[in-house]
Design a protein around this motif. Structure first.
Motif, PDB file in Angstrom:
ATOM      1  N   THR A 162       0.549  -1.317   0.113  1.00 35.91           N
ATOM      2  CA  THR A 162      -0.544   0.062   0.211  1.00 35.91           C
ATOM      3  C   THR A 162       0.950   1.215  -0.019  1.00 35.91           C
ATOM      4  O   THR A 162       0.397   2.375  -0.606  1.00 35.91           O
ATOM      5  N   LYS A 163       1.925   0.959   0.690  1.00 35.78           N
ATOM      6  CA  LYS A 163       3.078   3.274   0.530  1.00 35.78           C
ATOM      7  C   LYS A 163       3.425   2.851  -0.958  1.00 35.78           C
ATOM      8  O   LYS A 163       3.808   4.366  -1.336  1.00 35.78           O
ATOM      9  N   PHE A 164       2.875   1.683  -1.879  1.00 33.90           N
ATOM     10  CA  PHE A 164       3.241   2.340  -3.488  1.00 33.90           C
ATOM     11  C   PHE A 164       2.438   3.409  -4.111  1.00 33.90           C
ATOM     12  O   PHE A 164       2.949   4.206  -5.203  1.00 33.90           O
ATOM     13  N   GLY A 165       1.543   3.700  -2.823  1.00 29.98           N
ATOM     14  CA  GLY A 165       0.237   4.020  -3.799  1.00 29.98           C
ATOM     15  C   GLY A 165      -0.542   3.650  -4.500  1.00 29.98           C
ATOM     16  O   GLY A 165      -0.837   2.680  -5.554  1.00 29.98           O
ATOM     17  N   THR A 166      -1.644   4.175  -5.041  1.00 35.83           N
ATOM     18  CA  THR A 166      -2.610   4.075  -6.223  1.00 35.83           C
ATOM     19  C   THR A 166      -2.312   3.822  -7.333  1.00 35.83           C
ATOM     20  O   THR A 166      -2.627   2.265  -8.069  1.00 35.83           O
ATOM     21  N   LYS A 167      -1.515   4.495  -7.906  1.00 40.93           N
ATOM     22  CA  LYS A 167      -0.957   4.008  -8.818  1.00 40.93           C
ATOM     23  C   LYS A 167      -0.762   2.590  -9.069  1.00 40.93           C
ATOM     24  O   LYS A 167      -0.560   2.472  -9.785  1.00 40.93           O
ATOM     25  N   PHE A 168       0.323   2.536  -8.197  1.00 42.69           N
ATOM     26  CA  PHE A 168       0.837   0.821  -8.164  1.00 42.69           C
ATOM     27  C   PHE A 168      -0.190   0.131  -8.153  1.00 42.69           C
ATOM     28  O   PHE A 168      -0.446  -0.933  -8.916  1.00 42.69           O
ATOM     29  N   LEU A 169      -0.627   0.441  -7.243  1.00 41.85           N
ATOM     30  CA  LEU A 169      -1.633  -0.975  -6.516  1.00 41.85           C
ATOM     31  C   LEU A 169      -2.668  -0.985  -7.820  1.00 41.85           C
ATOM     32  O   LEU A 169      -3.396  -2.216  -8.590  1.00 41.85           O
ATOM     33  N   SER A 170      -3.136   0.131  -8.551  1.00 41.08           N
ATOM     34  CA  SER A 170      -3.659   0.213 -10.058  1.00 41.08           C
ATOM     35  C   SER A 170      -3.065  -1.224 -11.246  1.00 41.08           C
ATOM     36  O   SER A 170      -3.857  -1.094 -12.154  1.00 41.08           O
ATOM     37  N   ARG A 171      -1.627  -0.974 -11.228  1.00 45.66           N
ATOM     38  CA  ARG A 171      -0.947  -1.991 -11.825  1.00 45.66           C
ATOM     39  C   ARG A 171      -0.283  -3.219 -11.198  1.00 45.66           C
ATOM     40  O   ARG A 171       0.860  -3.956 -11.879  1.00 45.66           O
ATOM     41  N   PHE A 172      -0.973  -3.712 -10.194  1.00 48.58           N
ATOM     42  CA  PHE A 172      -0.999  -4.294  -9.274  1.00 48.58           C
ATOM     43  C   PHE A 172      -2.336  -5.957  -9.648  1.00 48.58           C
ATOM     44  O   PHE A 172      -3.275  -5.148  -9.448  1.00 48.58           O
ATOM     45  N   GLN A 173      -2.159  -7.408  -9.678  1.00 48.69           N
ATOM     46  CA  GLN A 173      -2.547  -8.175  -9.336  1.00 48.69           C
ATOM     47  C   GLN A 173      -2.390  -9.353  -9.052  1.00 48.69           C
ATOM     48  O   GLN A 173      -1.286  -9.560  -9.188  1.00 48.69           O
ATOM     49  N   VAL A 174      -2.822  -9.966  -8.755  1.00 53.25           N
ATOM     50  CA  VAL A 174      -3.478 -11.056  -8.027  1.00 53.25           C
ATOM     51  C   VAL A 174      -3.998 -12.445  -9.094  1.00 53.25           C
ATOM     52  O   VAL A 174      -5.015 -12.522  -9.333  1.00 53.25           O
ATOM     53  N   ALA A 175      -3.134 -13.015  -9.673  1.00 55.38           N
ATOM     54  CA  ALA A 175      -3.654 -14.459 -10.603  1.00 55.38           C
ATOM     55  C   ALA A 175      -3.746 -15.705  -9.539  1.00 55.38           C
ATOM     56  O   ALA A 175      -2.488 -15.704  -9.553  1.00 55.38           O
ATOM     57  N   GLN A 176      -5.081 -16.070  -9.513  1.00 53.41           N
ATOM     58  CA  GLN A 176      -5.304 -17.773  -8.957  1.00 53.41           C
ATOM     59  C   GLN A 176      -5.101 -18.546 -10.274  1.00 53.41           C
ATOM     60  O   GLN A 176      -6.101 -18.472 -10.622  1.00 53.41           O
ATOM     61  N   LEU A 177      -4.900 -19.548  -9.551  1.00 48.82           N
ATOM     62  CA  LEU A 177      -5.058 -20.888 -10.359  1.00 48.82           C
ATOM     63  C   LEU A 177      -5.040 -22.007  -9.795  1.00 48.82           C
ATOM     64  O   LEU A 177      -3.327 -22.033  -8.680  1.00 48.82           O
ATOM     65  N   ASN A 178      -5.713 -23.248  -9.740  1.00 46.02           N
ATOM     66  CA  ASN A 178      -5.506 -24.464  -8.611  1.00 46.02           C
ATOM     67  C   ASN A 178      -4.099 -25.167 -10.367  1.00 46.02           C
ATOM     68  O   ASN A 178      -4.728 -25.823 -10.718  1.00 46.02           O
ATOM     69  N   ASN A 179      -3.014 -24.874  -9.541  1.00 44.07           N
ATOM     70  CA  ASN A 179      -1.842 -25.709 -10.029  1.00 44.07           C
ATOM     71  C   ASN A 179      -1.063 -26.117  -9.045  1.00 44.07           C
ATOM     72  O   ASN A 179      -0.705 -25.733  -8.078  1.00 44.07           O
ATOM     73  N   PRO A 180      -0.636 -26.688  -9.412  1.00 45.44           N
ATOM     74  CA  PRO A 180       0.764 -28.464  -8.136  1.00 45.44           C
ATOM     75  C   PRO A 180       1.684 -27.130  -7.602  1.00 45.44           C
ATOM     76  O   PRO A 180       1.903 -27.632  -6.786  1.00 45.44           O
ATOM     77  N   LEU A 181       1.831 -26.824  -8.860  1.00 45.00           N
ATOM     78  CA  LEU A 181       3.215 -25.297  -8.355  1.00 45.00           C
ATOM     79  C   LEU A 181       3.224 -24.529  -7.105  1.00 45.00           C
ATOM     80  O   LEU A 181       4.040 -24.591  -6.527  1.00 45.00           O
ATOM     81  N   LEU A 182       2.219 -24.487  -7.954  1.00 43.89           N
ATOM     82  CA  LEU A 182       1.730 -23.000  -6.832  1.00 43.89           C
ATOM     83  C   LEU A 182       1.445 -23.742  -5.052  1.00 43.89           C
ATOM     84  O   LEU A 182       1.405 -22.585  -4.986  1.00 43.89           O
ATOM     85  N   GLN A 183       1.552 -24.969  -4.864  1.00 43.93           N
ATOM     86  CA  GLN A 183       1.219 -25.154  -4.285  1.00 43.93           C
ATOM     87  C   GLN A 183       2.730 -24.825  -3.394  1.00 43.93           C
ATOM     88  O   GLN A 183       2.075 -24.753  -1.827  1.00 43.93           O
ATOM     89  N   ASN A 184       3.199 -24.573  -4.285  1.00 47.31           N
ATOM     90  CA  ASN A 184       5.304 -24.337  -3.494  1.00 47.31           C
ATOM     91  C   ASN A 184       5.419 -22.955  -3.691  1.00 47.31           C
ATOM     92  O   ASN A 184       6.462 -22.767  -2.871  1.00 47.31           O
ATOM     93  N   LEU A 185       4.996 -22.745  -3.846  1.00 43.78           N
ATOM     94  CA  LEU A 185       5.699 -21.378  -5.055  1.00 43.78           C
ATOM     95  C   LEU A 185       4.172 -20.171  -5.177  1.00 43.78           C
ATOM     96  O   LEU A 185       3.977 -20.584  -6.169  1.00 43.78           O
ATOM     97  N   THR A 186       5.297 -18.498  -5.482  1.00 43.45           N
ATOM     98  CA  THR A 186       4.008 -18.109  -6.079  1.00 43.45           C
ATOM     99  C   THR A 186       5.514 -17.477  -7.036  1.00 43.45           C
ATOM    100  O   THR A 186       6.541 -16.648  -6.333  1.00 43.45           O
ATOM    101  N   LEU A 187       4.749 -17.186  -7.122  1.00 41.35           N
ATOM    102  CA  LEU A 187       5.665 -16.171  -9.106  1.00 41.35           C
ATOM    103  C   LEU A 187       5.553 -15.266  -9.399  1.00 41.35           C
ATOM    104  O   LEU A 187       4.133 -14.947  -9.547  1.00 41.35           O
ATOM    105  N   ILE A 188       6.552 -14.149  -9.748  1.00 44.73           N
ATOM    106  CA  ILE A 188       5.753 -12.967  -9.556  1.00 44.73           C
ATOM    107  C   ILE A 188       6.567 -12.322 -10.646  1.00 44.73           C
ATOM    108  O   ILE A 188       7.751 -12.084 -11.509  1.00 44.73           O
TER     109      ILE A 188
END
Ligand SMILES: Nc1ncnc2c1ncn2[C@@H]1O[C@H](COP(=O)(O)OP(=O)(O)OP(=O)(O)O)[C@@H](O)[C@H]1O
Length: 548
Positions: free
Chosen positions: A124-150
């Motif tokens: 949040t400290k990076f402000g609204t402009k940044f937050l509107s350029r950030f998103q979380v993509a969720q999916l059910n994939n075995p790799l993601l049980q163990n890792l988060t990719l950015i």
């Protein structure tokens, strides 16, 4: 993702989960109350939430646009992620955290930052402009049980670079801090390193051990071209990544199976590419195990800081007179914080490396009144001591013997909490230091004259120096010298200092620190100063300095 990766990750994941669970428990019970009682937040950072400690190991992908970052993510997942864009033009215009979720879903940045379930409240400290350029993509994939990719926005070259409206480098730094692996992707077919990418790479200082370079699309060039591109990339990177080690580079061409490669594909690199890709996957497999170690290390480091912080605050408060002259005494102490720090260090036998920078501490102190602080609570300190001397070392025992405990753990398990030497002096740090010295010297010294294993104190330096400037302040160096070689007495130590600070900057770089520490070793063996100097400069291949 191949099933083999998923399987290996699952075994490591169990260790990771258990470590994290115990860390969360110990932190909440024995460290957080200490932080809260002594306003640690006002001087360092807010108390950690269970999500902060328990977030999945993170892999950060960085690179110029169209180097194949999104395609690489698809290669690892074996499928596309919600909201992914692949194309020859700049496509990913935002930071995307690709995480595990029951069904494919996109969570916009603002919502992700306020969700108590996700580890992104700090954004949040990076402000609204940044937050509107950030998103979380969720999916059910075995790799993601163990890792988060950015996945990150592609960096444009030179004049094409657009104004982002937020501090791109600071955001990269935020993610780098929390990542367990940072993959820097380059396009073997179209090598380009823009100024913004250089800035982003430079902001990774202090995280060099996590950085891996991926030269992608290697099958688009023939062997001779590949050699040239590789050389050019290493040359350019040498100027922006100032480490003595050569970074590990993986050559590859990362396409998901369901996509068939387009364009010219040269077969002459096929074998090399295949074995490099295997190596990279092996590196990825070790992330959860390394991440567990890293989490323990981070919490131990924080616990040590919190303990020292509590001693400082408790001491300042206790020193105030009961009745008259509180303000005067408070001012006197604040005006000479280094002296107070020394007193606290000696009285409680604390490691100098755990003390904050007195100037920064003084700045932060302005927001508080010493009279409002709590006095030292022996119970809270005893809890933190117990965590450091018993709980964390016990946690380390569950790692296979091949895993390396950190310097901090080593220190607290071997010597309890009443250590007299700063953590970097542990045998472990020394061994790690001497084993990881490479050929390139970033200190302006003659590279060829330094023999391997020469910088024995580099781990010490890395832990206590300013990570941005890679310099050790006079005050910090003085504390270390006093701590490790007080037997030499002030006069000799002063001489050591003037030898090491040969350019009279009042601070030391890594080589100068090495000189100071080695000189102390020789002097402690009763060698005369001149002989010690000749010996040390000779060992380090710096005899030209000796004759100055
Ligand atoms: N291994 C590869 N070999 C050849 N072409 C590739 C490879 N990987 C990706 N590409 C192509 O390169 C282009 C850019 O890919 P992609 O969108 O994945 O890159 P990116 O780094 O995520 O880009 P951006 O930064 O703009 O989001 C696409 O046309 C893709 O098909």
């Amino acid at each position: 993702m191949t099933p083999a990766i998923a399987e290996a990750l699952t075994a490591e994941e169990r260790v990771y989960q258990e470590t994290v669970r115990q860390l969360q428990k110990t932190y909440a019970k024995k460290i957080k109350p200490l932080e809260q009682a002594y306003c640690f937040e006002g001087f360092h950072s807010a108390p950690l939430t269970p999500q902060d400690i328990g977030s999945k190991p993170m892999v950060l992908l960085l690179g110029q646009y169209s180097t194949g970052k999104t395609t690489f993510v698809e290669y690892l997942l074996g499928e596309s992620y919600p909201g992914a864009h692949v194309g020859i033009e700049p496509t990913t215009d935002r930071f995307v955290a690709i995480m595990s979720g029951p069904e494919p879903k996109v969570i916009p940045g603002h919502a992700a930052a306020v969700s108590g379930e996700l580890p992104f409240s700090g954004l949040t400290k990076f402000g609204t402009k940044f937050l509107s350029r950030f998103q979380v993509a969720q999916l059910n994939n075995p790799l993601l049980q163990n890792l988060t990719l950015i996945d990150t926005p592609g960096i444009l070259s030179g004049s094409k670079q657009i104004q982002r409206g937020y501090d791109f480098t600071a955001v990269i730094n935020w993610f780098a801090d929390r990542s367990d692996l940072i993959l820097l992707l380059f396009d073997g077919f179209k090598l380009d390193i823009s100024d913004e990418l250089k800035g982003a790479i430079q902001s990774l200082r202090g995280h060099e051990d996590k950085v891996r370079i991926v030269l992608n699309k290697c099958d688009q060039v023939d062997q001779q071209q590949l050699m040239r591109v590789y050389g050019a990339m290493m040359w350019s990177l040498g100027k922006v990544i100032p480490t003595p080690e050569v970074n590990r580079v993986y050559l590859g061409s990362f396409w998901p199976r369901y996509k068939s490669p387009v364009g010219t594909v040269y077969e002459d690199n096929a074998e090399l590419i295949a074995s490099e890709q295997r190596d990279l996957l092996r590196d990825l497999r070790s992330i959860p195990k390394n991440a567990a170690l890293r989490r323990v290390n981070e919490i131990v480091k924080r616990a040590r800081q919190a303990r020292v912080h509590a001693h400082i605050i408790g001491h300042l408060r206790s020193e105030l007179p009961a009745l008259f002259g509180k303000d005067k005494k408070a001012k006197a102490m604040v005006d000479d914080l280094p002296a107070e720090f020394r007193r606290i260090q000696t009285r409680y036998n604390l490691a100098p490396g755990d003390f904050p920078n007195p100037d920064a501490f003084k700045n932060d102190l302005e927001a508080f009144k010493i009279v409002d602080f709590n006095k030292l609570s022996l119970k809270l300190i005893a809890n933190a001591d117990e965590a450091l001397s018993a709980d964390f070392p016990k946690l380390m025992q569950q790692f296979p013997s091949g895993s390396r405990p950190s310097a901090e753990i080593q220190e607290s398990s071997e010597a309890g909490v009443a250590v007299t030497l700063p953590p970097p002096y542990s045998a472990m740090s020394m061994a790690a230091a001497s084993s990881s010295v490479g050929a390139r010297n970033p200190f302006g010294e003659d590279t060829n004259s330094l023999s391997p294993g020469v910088l024995r104190y580099r781990a010490v330096f890395d832990e206590i120096s300013d990570p941005q400037r890679r310099m050790l302040s006079g005050e910090a160096a003085r504390r270390v010298l006093l701590e490790s070689a007080s037997v030499l007495g002030n006069d000799l130590l002063r001489e050591v200092w003037s030898v090491a600070d040969w350019d009279e900057r009042g601070e030391l770089d890594k080589v100068q620190f090495e000189v100071a520490m080695r000189l102390c070793e020789h002097l402690k063996n009763k060698e005369p100063m001149d002989a010690a100097k000749q010996q040390v400069f000779g060992e380090l291949g710096l005899l030209s300095k000796f004759s100055q």
